[in-house]
Design a protein around this motif. Sequence first.
Motif, PDB file in Angstrom:
ATOM      1  N   PHE A 196       0.849  -1.195   0.000  1.00 29.35           N
ATOM      2  CA  PHE A 196       0.000   0.000   0.000  1.00 29.35           C
ATOM      3  C   PHE A 196       0.882   1.242   0.000  1.00 29.35           C
ATOM      4  CE2 PHE A 196       0.552  -1.048   4.511  1.00 29.35           C
ATOM      5  CZ  PHE A 196       0.915   0.171   5.067  1.00 29.35           C
ATOM      6  N   GLY A 197       0.305   2.389  -0.362  1.00 33.29           N
ATOM      7  CA  GLY A 197       1.069   3.629  -0.456  1.00 33.29           C
ATOM      8  C   GLY A 197       0.482   4.739   0.400  1.00 33.29           C
ATOM      9  N   ILE A 198       1.352   5.596   0.921  1.00 31.94           N
ATOM     10  CA  ILE A 198       0.965   6.758   1.729  1.00 31.94           C
ATOM     11  C   ILE A 198       1.703   7.983   1.195  1.00 31.94           C
ATOM     12  CG2 ILE A 198       1.008   7.812   4.023  1.00 31.94           C
ATOM     13  CD1 ILE A 198      -0.959   5.540   3.870  1.00 31.94           C
ATOM     14  N   THR A 199       0.970   9.053   0.937  1.00 33.69           N
ATOM     15  CA  THR A 199       1.573  10.280   0.429  1.00 33.69           C
ATOM     16  C   THR A 199       2.643  10.789   1.391  1.00 33.69           C
ATOM     17  OG1 THR A 199      -0.491  10.870  -0.661  1.00 33.69           O
ATOM     18  CG2 THR A 199       1.111  12.628  -0.344  1.00 33.69           C
ATOM     19  N   SER A 200       3.793  11.196   0.827  1.00 34.86           N
ATOM     20  CA  SER A 200       4.906  11.630   1.669  1.00 34.86           C
ATOM     21  C   SER A 200       5.759  12.633   0.901  1.00 34.86           C
ATOM     22  CB  SER A 200       5.734  10.407   2.100  1.00 34.86           C
ATOM     23  OG  SER A 200       6.759  10.776   2.984  1.00 34.86           O
ATOM     24  N   SER A 201       7.044  12.680   1.238  1.00 36.09           N
ATOM     25  CA  SER A 201       8.006  13.545   0.560  1.00 36.09           C
ATOM     26  C   SER A 201       9.346  12.837   0.575  1.00 36.09           C
ATOM     27  CB  SER A 201       8.110  14.899   1.258  1.00 36.09           C
ATOM     28  OG  SER A 201       9.179  15.653   0.721  1.00 36.09           O
ATOM     29  N   PRO A 202      10.085  12.877  -0.540  1.00 31.45           N
ATOM     30  CA  PRO A 202      11.368  12.154  -0.578  1.00 31.45           C
ATOM     31  C   PRO A 202      12.484  12.832   0.209  1.00 31.45           C
ATOM     32  CG  PRO A 202      11.007  13.311  -2.654  1.00 31.45           C
ATOM     33  CD  PRO A 202       9.748  13.488  -1.838  1.00 31.45           C
ATOM     34  N   ASN A 203      12.381  14.149   0.421  1.00 30.67           N
ATOM     35  CA  ASN A 203      13.504  14.901   0.990  1.00 30.67           C
ATOM     36  C   ASN A 203      13.242  15.522   2.360  1.00 30.67           C
ATOM     37  OD1 ASN A 203      15.046  14.464  -1.415  1.00 30.67           O
ATOM     38  ND2 ASN A 203      13.797  16.042  -2.404  1.00 30.67           N
ATOM     39  N   TYR A 204      11.965  15.674   2.729  1.00 30.49           N
ATOM     40  CA  TYR A 204      11.653  16.248   4.037  1.00 30.49           C
ATOM     41  C   TYR A 204      10.373  15.626   4.577  1.00 30.49           C
ATOM     42  CZ  TYR A 204      10.088  19.380   7.694  1.00 30.49           C
ATOM     43  OH  TYR A 204       9.643  19.869   8.890  1.00 30.49           O
ATOM     44  N   ILE A 205      10.444  15.098   5.788  1.00 33.35           N
ATOM     45  CA  ILE A 205       9.278  14.500   6.443  1.00 33.35           C
ATOM     46  C   ILE A 205       9.048  15.257   7.750  1.00 33.35           C
ATOM     47  CG2 ILE A 205       8.363  12.435   7.563  1.00 33.35           C
ATOM     48  CD1 ILE A 205       9.896  10.769   5.520  1.00 33.35           C
ATOM     49  N   ILE A 229       9.470   1.903   0.306  1.00 37.26           N
ATOM     50  CA  ILE A 229      10.084   2.557  -0.842  1.00 37.26           C
ATOM     51  C   ILE A 229       9.881   4.065  -0.712  1.00 37.26           C
ATOM     52  CG2 ILE A 229       9.995   2.818  -3.358  1.00 37.26           C
ATOM     53  CD1 ILE A 229       8.983  -0.072  -3.495  1.00 37.26           C
ATOM     54  N   PRO A 230      10.970   4.862  -0.739  1.00 40.28           N
ATOM     55  CA  PRO A 230      10.835   6.314  -0.583  1.00 40.28           C
ATOM     56  C   PRO A 230      10.320   6.985  -1.854  1.00 40.28           C
ATOM     57  CG  PRO A 230      13.143   5.729  -0.923  1.00 40.28           C
ATOM     58  CD  PRO A 230      12.374   4.437  -0.859  1.00 40.28           C
ATOM     59  N   GLY A 231       9.866   8.234  -1.686  1.00 36.35           N
ATOM     60  CA  GLY A 231       9.388   9.006  -2.827  1.00 36.35           C
ATOM     61  C   GLY A 231       8.287   9.957  -2.421  1.00 36.35           C
ATOM     62  N   ASP A 232       7.637  10.558  -3.418  1.00 34.37           N
ATOM     63  CA  ASP A 232       6.489  11.420  -3.137  1.00 34.37           C
ATOM     64  C   ASP A 232       5.367  10.632  -2.485  1.00 34.37           C
ATOM     65  OD1 ASP A 232       7.666  13.703  -4.176  1.00 34.37           O
ATOM     66  OD2 ASP A 232       7.089  13.179  -6.210  1.00 34.37           O
ATOM     67  N   THR A 233       5.339   9.356  -2.772  1.00 39.91           N
ATOM     68  CA  THR A 233       4.480   8.410  -2.059  1.00 39.91           C
ATOM     69  C   THR A 233       5.364   7.318  -1.494  1.00 39.91           C
ATOM     70  OG1 THR A 233       2.577   8.815  -3.503  1.00 39.91           O
ATOM     71  CG2 THR A 233       2.580   6.765  -2.268  1.00 39.91           C
ATOM     72  N   ASN A 234       5.258   7.052  -0.202  1.00 41.43           N
ATOM     73  CA  ASN A 234       5.987   5.940   0.398  1.00 41.43           C
ATOM     74  C   ASN A 234       5.184   4.668   0.207  1.00 41.43           C
ATOM     75  OD1 ASN A 234       7.114   7.969   3.195  1.00 41.43           O
ATOM     76  ND2 ASN A 234       8.114   7.570   1.249  1.00 41.43           N
ATOM     77  N   TYR A 235       5.806   3.674  -0.430  1.00 40.24           N
ATOM     78  CA  TYR A 235       5.118   2.402  -0.657  1.00 40.24           C
ATOM     79  C   TYR A 235       5.600   1.387   0.366  1.00 40.24           C
ATOM     80  CZ  TYR A 235       3.380   4.407  -4.969  1.00 40.24           C
ATOM     81  OH  TYR A 235       2.742   5.218  -5.890  1.00 40.24           O
ATOM     82  N   TYR A 289      -3.730  10.743  13.469  1.00 44.28           N
ATOM     83  CA  TYR A 289      -2.462  11.304  13.001  1.00 44.28           C
ATOM     84  C   TYR A 289      -2.624  11.947  11.620  1.00 44.28           C
ATOM     85  CZ  TYR A 289      -0.105   8.682  16.747  1.00 44.28           C
ATOM     86  OH  TYR A 289       0.300   8.196  17.965  1.00 44.28           O
ATOM     87  N   ASP A 290      -3.422  11.313  10.775  1.00 46.76           N
ATOM     88  CA  ASP A 290      -3.635  11.877   9.443  1.00 46.76           C
ATOM     89  C   ASP A 290      -4.435  13.175   9.532  1.00 46.76           C
ATOM     90  OD1 ASP A 290      -3.153  11.393   6.600  1.00 46.76           O
ATOM     91  OD2 ASP A 290      -5.323  11.297   6.434  1.00 46.76           O
ATOM     92  N   MET A 291      -5.374  13.243  10.486  1.00 52.99           N
ATOM     93  CA  MET A 291      -6.138  14.465  10.686  1.00 52.99           C
ATOM     94  C   MET A 291      -5.229  15.600  11.169  1.00 52.99           C
ATOM     95  SD  MET A 291      -9.512  15.068  13.067  1.00 52.99           S
ATOM     96  CE  MET A 291      -8.620  14.806  14.601  1.00 52.99           C
ATOM     97  N   VAL A 292      -4.285  15.283  12.063  1.00 54.74           N
ATOM     98  CA  VAL A 292      -3.330  16.287  12.533  1.00 54.74           C
ATOM     99  C   VAL A 292      -2.466  16.767  11.370  1.00 54.74           C
ATOM    100  CG1 VAL A 292      -1.383  16.725  14.064  1.00 54.74           C
ATOM    101  CG2 VAL A 292      -3.299  15.332  14.860  1.00 54.74           C
ATOM    102  N   LEU A 293      -1.989  15.817  10.555  1.00 54.61           N
ATOM    103  CA  LEU A 293      -1.190  16.166   9.382  1.00 54.61           C
ATOM    104  C   LEU A 293      -1.978  17.051   8.432  1.00 54.61           C
ATOM    105  CD1 LEU A 293       1.267  15.836   7.470  1.00 54.61           C
ATOM    106  CD2 LEU A 293       0.214  13.688   6.680  1.00 54.61           C
TER     107      LEU A 293
END
Length: 758
Positions: A404-413, A438-444, A515-519
């Motif tokens: 599954f994938g979760i939206t993220s950022s490759p360079n800053y979390i 797996i890192p990236g704009d979406t973490n898999y 946590y997603d609501m806080v984000l």
Amino acid sequence: MKKYLVLGLILIGFTSLASQIVLMRELMVVFYGNELSLGITLAGWLFWVAVGSWGIGRFFVERVRHKLAFFVFAELLLALFLPASIFAARAIPLLLKTSPGEIIGFLPMTYSSLVILAPTCLLLGFLFVLGCRIYAPKSREGPEHIGYVYVLEAIGATSGGLLSGLLLIRVLPPLYIMLGIALLNLGVAFSLTWFLEEKRSLLLFPTSILILLGLSLFSFGKVEDLRQASLDLRWRTYHLLTSQNSIYGNLVVTEKDNTYSFFNNGLYNFTVPDKLTSERIAHFALLEHPEPRKVLLIGGGVSGVLKEILKHPVEKVDYLELDPLMVTLAKEYLYSTEEYVLDDRRVEVKNIDGRLFVKQTSDKYDIVIVNLPQPFTAQINRFYTVEFFKDARKILKEKGILFFGITSSPNYISEEQRNLLVSLNESLKKVFAEVRVIPGDTNYFLGCKSKGVLTLDYQRLMERLNERKVKAKYVREYYLASELSDERIDYLEGKLLPLPKVMLNYDFRPISYYYDMVLWSTHFKFSLAKIFKKISPKGIYVAAILIYCAILLPIWLRKSRNEVRPVAVLTAVATTGFAEITFQVLTLLSFQIIYGYVYYKLSIILTSFMIGLIFGGWWASKIIEKGRGNFLNFIQAQICICIYPLILPLIFLGFAGSSGKFSTYLGSNIILPFLPIIAGFIGGFQFPLANKLYLQSRGGLVRAAGLTYGVDLFSSCLGALLVSVFLLPILGIPVVCLMVALLNVVSLVLLLRGKGAD
């Protein structure tokens, strides 16, 4: 006149629940399927009805000279506000300057809901108190009359809930329903107008005009034009192709620049074509497995992911889509695109809830792909919990992989993003032998039953891509080398190290949803993230203890029995109101967690509570009318409120743990939908008794009706907000039930102090 007044009082209840159901569903779509909107809408509804009854009705009703005329005038206003509320709800994105699919913040969600609900709810609360006075003039005041008005309203609410839930919302769009309810209110207002001795002509003319206008809109097909205009308000930046309701939710298809976007309950699902996303999901998942033959895809198959999966040497793909309407719309709008592959012989579409299928199937899979949005709602969060991971593990083969994938950022979390990622990562590691991300704009996220299967070596993945002769536009060597660089992998793994305060995500403690609501709240100008982050289980427990102590303050101050009794009665009304709405919210969200389609059962769950209110209120009113109904009966009802929340978690956990078809049918169609009848009966029985006991202490029917009804609603408002936003995700359902039980035990102690000879 009496029969028309009774009809008017019943219609107040009918209008209240029917319009509540329509608006809750409408706002749930406007706020992108987030069940938080259910709690906010319930809280806002109860708050304004309380203001209308306690604030306005209690002080204004006795000052109204022509009470029946004012009742008719309020009905006219109500008829205007009902259809206007649909337009107002659909204009929220326009007024807040947000685009379709753009998430609305917690504060804008709250104040926009309050503004939209205010006119209708203020009138409904005021009409209840005004109806009590007209039904029972000063010459024959008595608590049983408040009880009968309460029962009449509950009868109307039950009728409205059943009719709208079982029929109207299935066959008619929301605007049609609201206009129909408005015409019913105008009809009753027109009938009551003839009994006016004064002001008749002043009210008869506008009532007649509005009835003729409403009938003309239906007769000449103009309602559909109004409906389309209201939808255009919301989807103004897109070409709206269709907006359709099914029993599972609202589905919208839009078109812009030759791309098709699908929205489910207002939440953006996917766009076609979107080759980059489709390739990433399909190839990252399947390249991790040495020999993928059988794949389970949960959601989003028509987005192009299926096409990419079929490029691998798979023999069978089971594609799960809860709503058949999604597949129907895909065939209608995507059939001519290259992404449409539902007719491939290797693909089998199953219209079933993903959780239910995973729990019941005996098939084994090489790969299970969860292609859903991140846990922004309770419905989606149930696919990211420890319980789901355990069920998914059971249907995987020895080298099987969950993906599954979760939206993220490759360079800053950020800290907020990290909490969400760590919660999901640790929940996955609790179940699977090997976990990689797996890192990236979406973490898999990848979870495997066996160690040594998963790899983040891009060269090995490229070897498999070439061996299978998969033609990919984006997932190529240069792309994989960048995404899976040592620097990015090391940075992400460092951010995924366990944090002491971050909790695992469970079905009945959906903390990742929180946590997603806080984000999500950090994305807005006026962020509540700092407040959300400071709320902890320890802080909640301390606040609860302080509230328990405050309730017992009259005892510590050594107040007399006569001084304590009215305070104790109102306190019990408040804690019961808090408990009753908590039961409603927990039942709604538990149904969503276990079965996943509360949008379908929303009206039944709300209506079953009203059924309980009818029988409880009627029984108590009959007892009072016969000269019985004392403080002891009130205490007995309070004891029941203390016991009921201790039973709820056992019921929820029992059905959550069962997988048989009979238990699933029993839980989803009988037990959970009609469970609120019990709570409704207890609350309905207690309310008339509370009015009798308060009248004995203070007197004044309007004061008693407005005060007890207002206290009940204000505490319910507070409960809806606190439970849905904070208590449920942070503490979990079992702990919340225990705290509510203790709250009412403390209230019971105060009641016992006020007990004396009746």
